[in-house]
Scaffold this motif. Structure first.
Motif, PDB file in Angstrom:
ATOM      1  N   TRP A  18       0.536  -1.187  -0.014  1.00 36.63           N
ATOM      2  CA  TRP A  18       0.125   0.398   0.062  1.00 36.63           C
ATOM      3  C   TRP A  18       0.879   0.871   0.147  1.00 36.63           C
ATOM      4  O   TRP A  18       1.609   1.194   0.745  1.00 36.63           O
ATOM      5  CB  TRP A  18      -0.280   0.094   1.107  1.00 36.63           C
ATOM      6  N   GLU A  19       0.726   2.258  -0.340  1.00 30.57           N
ATOM      7  CA  GLU A  19       1.187   3.529  -1.208  1.00 30.57           C
ATOM      8  C   GLU A  19       1.557   4.232   0.275  1.00 30.57           C
ATOM      9  O   GLU A  19       2.322   5.326   0.011  1.00 30.57           O
ATOM     10  CB  GLU A  19       1.782   4.164  -2.242  1.00 30.57           C
ATOM     11  N   VAL A  20       0.530   4.461   1.220  1.00 33.12           N
ATOM     12  CA  VAL A  20       0.465   4.936   2.444  1.00 33.12           C
ATOM     13  C   VAL A  20       1.393   4.077   3.811  1.00 33.12           C
ATOM     14  O   VAL A  20       0.067   3.007   3.599  1.00 33.12           O
ATOM     15  CB  VAL A  20      -0.481   5.467   2.760  1.00 33.12           C
ATOM     16  N   LYS A  21       2.051   4.388   4.227  1.00 33.24           N
ATOM     17  CA  LYS A  21       3.143   3.098   5.077  1.00 33.24           C
ATOM     18  C   LYS A  21       2.777   3.969   6.193  1.00 33.24           C
ATOM     19  O   LYS A  21       2.930   5.207   6.520  1.00 33.24           O
ATOM     20  CB  LYS A  21       4.460   3.505   4.537  1.00 33.24           C
ATOM     21  N   PRO A  22       2.411   2.855   7.140  1.00 25.32           N
ATOM     22  CA  PRO A  22       1.991   3.575   8.284  1.00 25.32           C
ATOM     23  C   PRO A  22       3.049   4.149   9.309  1.00 25.32           C
ATOM     24  O   PRO A  22       4.059   3.028   9.064  1.00 25.32           O
ATOM     25  CB  PRO A  22       1.712   2.859   9.497  1.00 25.32           C
ATOM     26  N   GLN A  23       3.126   4.758  10.043  1.00 24.00           N
ATOM     27  CA  GLN A  23       3.781   5.344  11.403  1.00 24.00           C
ATOM     28  C   GLN A  23       3.850   4.474  12.631  1.00 24.00           C
ATOM     29  O   GLN A  23       2.376   4.844  12.725  1.00 24.00           O
ATOM     30  CB  GLN A  23       4.012   7.178  11.235  1.00 24.00           C
ATOM     31  N   PHE A  24       4.899   3.944  13.453  1.00 23.33           N
ATOM     32  CA  PHE A  24       4.079   3.613  14.600  1.00 23.33           C
ATOM     33  C   PHE A  24       4.580   3.557  15.715  1.00 23.33           C
ATOM     34  O   PHE A  24       5.637   4.820  15.434  1.00 23.33           O
ATOM     35  CB  PHE A  24       5.048   1.932  14.150  1.00 23.33           C
ATOM     36  N   GLY A  25       3.838   4.055  16.668  1.00 24.16           N
ATOM     37  CA  GLY A  25       4.348   4.847  17.515  1.00 24.16           C
ATOM     38  C   GLY A  25       2.630   5.676  18.669  1.00 24.16           C
ATOM     39  O   GLY A  25       1.683   5.022  17.504  1.00 24.16           O
ATOM     40  N   GLY A  26       2.713   5.407  19.636  1.00 23.49           N
ATOM     41  CA  GLY A  26       1.817   6.281  20.692  1.00 23.49           C
ATOM     42  C   GLY A  26       0.420   5.246  21.038  1.00 23.49           C
ATOM     43  O   GLY A  26       1.162   4.353  20.784  1.00 23.49           O
ATOM     44  N   SER A  27      -0.642   6.000  21.464  1.00 21.15           N
ATOM     45  CA  SER A  27      -1.556   4.853  21.562  1.00 21.15           C
ATOM     46  C   SER A  27      -2.530   4.752  20.993  1.00 21.15           C
ATOM     47  O   SER A  27      -3.336   4.131  21.552  1.00 21.15           O
ATOM     48  CB  SER A  27      -1.896   4.795  23.444  1.00 21.15           C
TER      49      SER A  27
END
Length: 132
Positions: free
Chosen positions: A4-13
């Motif tokens: 998918w062209e929008v890669k997730p950013q990980f972190g937070g809750s």
């Protein structure tokens, strides 16, 4: 997931999609109860991203509590269910159902809107994970 062209950013809750910057944010994988819960949440947020003006161009401007926000939540959750089904992920139907129920008031206002929501959910799912 990696295609998918929008890669997730990980972190937070919290998991969310920011249309203005076209960014998906997800908690770390270890914050989820199961791999299936992670995939279902990822699919929900990715489904929101299909509404971006460069993709399916849905109205993503609704504020929490508005009818347009509720419609978008229904679209994303139904698309998530379709994606999980296509990927053969054991997603919890009860969880999808409970989430959908929480936004179902929009259907009471205009029952015919369900046809639009279903069509838009399918388009979003097809864009992310085309049917075999």
């Amino acid at each position: 997931m990696n295609d998918w062209e929008v890669k997730p950013q990980f972190g937070g809750s919290k998991a969310f999609y920011m249309p203005a910057t076209d960014v998906i944010c997800l908690p770390s994988r270890n914050r989820f109860d199961s791999p299936a819960a992670f995939v279902a949440t990822w699919a929900h947020e990715v489904a929101h991203s299909t509404g971006h003006k460069s993709r399916l161009h849905r109205d993503l401007s609704g504020r929490m509590g508005s009818a347009s926000y509720a419609r978008e939540e229904l679209i994303a959750e139904l698309a998530s269910f379709l994606i999980c089904n296509r990927l053969e992920v054991e997603s919890c139907s009860e969880s999808h159902g409970a989430y959908l129920q929480s936004w179902a008031d929009v259907l009471r206002e205009s029952p015919k809107i369900i046809f639009t929501i279903l069509a838009q959910s399918r388009r979003a799912a097809d864009l992310i994970c085309p049917p075999a």
